[in-house]
Design a protein around this motif. Structure first.
Motif, PDB file in Angstrom:
ATOM      1  N   UNK A 147       4.398 -16.035  -3.178  1.00  0.00           N
ATOM      2  CA  UNK A 147       3.001 -15.617  -3.294  1.00  0.00           C
ATOM      3  C   UNK A 147       2.811 -14.180  -2.836  1.00  0.00           C
ATOM      4  N   UNK A 148       3.524 -13.799  -1.810  1.00  0.00           N
ATOM      5  CA  UNK A 148       3.429 -12.424  -1.331  1.00  0.00           C
ATOM      6  C   UNK A 148       3.922 -11.436  -2.394  1.00  0.00           C
ATOM      7  N   UNK A 165      -0.852 -19.371  -3.199  1.00  0.00           N
ATOM      8  CA  UNK A 165      -2.165 -18.766  -2.939  1.00  0.00           C
ATOM      9  C   UNK A 165      -2.256 -18.241  -1.514  1.00  0.00           C
ATOM     10  N   UNK A 166      -1.719 -18.995  -0.562  1.00  0.00           N
ATOM     11  CA  UNK A 166      -1.769 -18.542   0.830  1.00  0.00           C
ATOM     12  C   UNK A 166      -1.010 -17.225   0.993  1.00  0.00           C
ATOM     13  N   UNK A 217      -3.111 -29.121   3.352  1.00  0.00           N
ATOM     14  CA  UNK A 217      -3.913 -29.041   4.562  1.00  0.00           C
ATOM     15  C   UNK A 217      -4.344 -27.596   4.864  1.00  0.00           C
ATOM     16  N   UNK A 218      -3.425 -26.679   4.680  1.00  0.00           N
ATOM     17  CA  UNK A 218      -3.704 -25.281   5.017  1.00  0.00           C
ATOM     18  C   UNK A 218      -4.786 -24.678   4.145  1.00  0.00           C
ATOM     19  N   UNK A 226      -8.159 -19.305   5.029  1.00  0.00           N
ATOM     20  CA  UNK A 226      -7.989 -19.341   3.591  1.00  0.00           C
ATOM     21  C   UNK A 226      -9.227 -19.879   2.884  1.00  0.00           C
ATOM     22  N   UNK A 227      -9.741 -21.003   3.306  1.00  0.00           N
ATOM     23  CA  UNK A 227     -10.923 -21.580   2.645  1.00  0.00           C
ATOM     24  C   UNK A 227     -10.726 -21.547   1.139  1.00  0.00           C
TER      25      UNK A 227
END
Lengths: 333, 333
Positions: free
Chosen positions: B227-228, B252-253, B280-281, B287-288
């Motif tokens: 993702x990065x 996404x995170x 969970x994250x 992040x929401x």
DNA sequence: ATCGCCTTTGCAAGCGTGTGCAAATGCTGC
DNA sequence: GCAGCATTTGCACACGCTTGCAAAGGCGAT
């Protein structure tokens, strides 16, 4: 629709023109069998799709090859990491992992161990909870080996793998001091697990030795949400702490998020945070959490090594070291 | 040191003064046994610490009670959540889970399935990779049931549980549009898993229908680090996207963290992000993340229900719905 | 040819359980 | 007391495998 039966050694023997013993010996490492018959057996076995029935084998050998993993909250980062490592190492050692999920209810671990007994597991590895002594006695009496990970119990005959939790507590105090923190706090859950309590005591004792008091707050189970609550409790005190050691990375994540969002605290400038476990998320850019690494691989290695070693009653206690992982949630000294 | 032998039904029978059959029947639900003998057997069994040997029982019944879970990267949030749910439901159904960890190497899943065969597992649930057709044939021929979760394969006789990945793609397009996004991008891994590709296609197709082009970038495996990298690739384009659908929450995170840290992008004001899985994250305050929830519980329920139902060849395909989870990583319309 | 030794092979017993079958038991109604 | 029936019990075989034991076979030395 088609045949619902696995092919047995009998059929392989018949096809290969040898006795059933020959088939058995072919699949038993170290058994006496000539290269020629082995070849013929293998050929027939492949053709028929034969695979040794480990249930029957376990029945005879008194050794099932099954290792029972007893764990609760599998979905938690640290737990799943350890679980993953353990299953891999077990597989490499020719064992197979049977996973039993426990909960917090009474007797949950006991039920799990009974399951292990029913399947004649060669060993059980307990990562959560603590079984009743009568059950563990039953396991041990029947030759089932027992590994307790981070459960501080005095079960004789079982292998206990523990960390230097207490030392971690004191190490982090010096890190906080070097960063200029003076108002220390410890954020713990209410679980009361020995390893969590050891971290707490180590932290408090080391602080006291250096003339500092520690505010301790405990809440809920060891998860992200509890960390949020702990942040609200600690950051609304009149003397707001400037160095918080969270018993767990998950707690720390919840703590940091709430500290930033709800209290506009800047980390690490205004508040230093540390955790324990070194879960994957601790390395994420939103947290960059200073923490102690659970030596997951070492734990698994030690456990499997001990299981492989057979009933050697010499060492039954292993103390492992949790490496300090420096990240930017604590100011540089 | 002490006896290394489990107590058998024989010894229980002797102590209770009944035949061994009586013991067997006592532990077989629905068998014909008088209350009086049952009582005496139970008493003797408790006193001796007797537990039915499931290996032997499995041998006789041709039904081991073992279900094999085949999965790679267990430590991943979505995988571990599904694993946890599955083991729990299986336990409630009286089964026991055998966990086999696979990797990306060729034949890894095949080896896992052979393990399942050797232990005469009643079923195998495959959550990662795809086995060779010859092996699955062997499983099915021998009466082993097969469940494929999010693996789009045309195995006959196996239960396939899939999501409406394609529809999710189009749903998220409208959410982006309503938020005012016009430059859409899709961030994917190079894994090429059918479900990932379906999300991609659904997203692209829906955008096209509304007259928008989609920039697609693919990199690495499906994790935070990928993702990065994807963020760096997408955010350095001359036409910087303002709405990015990541194939996975983990992606996404990593994407969000890098977008904020390295590009000072404000989410959701300057950039809307969505993911998939609802790990969970995704709910963590950092992040929401707006995302689609893997119906983990439904998946497990369906799988276990199908396994319980016995060999009913009526339905062998289940399509489940991934609920849309609205959070603040996308601007309100 | 005979002997001794080593390797290979087959036989058969056993692991702990489930279950069909027939015998035994208990109960009811005459 | 006896037939008729339902329930309970025991016997014995089967499941697929391992392994001790003895027999068989190969081979070189005498």
């Amino acid at each position: 629709m088609t045949a619902k039966f696995y092919v047995s050694a009998n059929e392989v023997a018949e096809r290969a023109g040898v006795s059933r013993s020959a088939v058995s010996r072919t699949f038993t490492p170290g058994a006496s069998v000539s290269p020629e018959t082995r070849r013929r057996v293998m050929e027939a076995a492949d053709a028929l799709g034969y695979h040794v029935n480990h249930l029957a084998r376990g029945l005879m050998r008194n050794e099932s090859g099954i290792v029972c993993l007893i764990v609760s909250e599998v979905a938690t980062p640290y737990r799943s990491a350890l679980l993953s490592m353990l299953t891999q190492k077990l597989q490499n050692a020719g064992k197979v992992a049977m996973l039993v999920n426990t909960d917090r209810s009474d007797g949950s671990v006991d039920r799990a161990l009974k399951q292990a007994i029913r399947y004649r597991a060669d060993a059980s590895i307990i990562m959560s909870g603590l079984p009743d002594k009568s059950i563990t006695q039953l396991c041990l009496k029947n030759g089932q080996r027992l590994v307790l990970i981070n459960r501080d119990d005095d079960q004789v005959g079982a292998l206990r793998i523990n960390l230097d939790d207490y030392e971690a507590g004191s190490k982090i105090v010096t890190a906080f001091l070097r960063a200029g923190c003076r108002r220390l706090a410890f954020a713990n859950s209410e679980a009361g697990t020995p390893s969590l309590m050891a971290r707490e005591r180590g932290f408090i004792d080391a602080a006291k030795r250096l003339g500092l008091d520690v505010v301790v707050e405990r809440f809920g189970w060891t998860g992200y949400e509890a960390g949020q609550v702990l942040a609200r409790r600690l950051l609304t005190r009149e003397e707001r702490p400037d160095g918080v050691f969270c018993a767990t990375d998950l707690l720390a994540c919840g703590f940091m998020d709430t500290a930033r969002r709800e209290f506009s605290v800047v980390i690490p400038e205004q508040l230093c945070v540390a955790g324990f476990d070194n879960i994957e998320q601790a390395a994420w850019k939103s947290y960059e959490l200073t923490t102690f690494a659970q030596p997951v691989e070492d734990i698994a290695t030690e456990a499997v090594r001990w299981l492989d070693a057979g009933p050697s009653h010499d060492t039954n206690r292993v103390q492992l070291h949790a490496d300090f992982v420096w990240r930017s949630s604590i100011r540089a000294g």
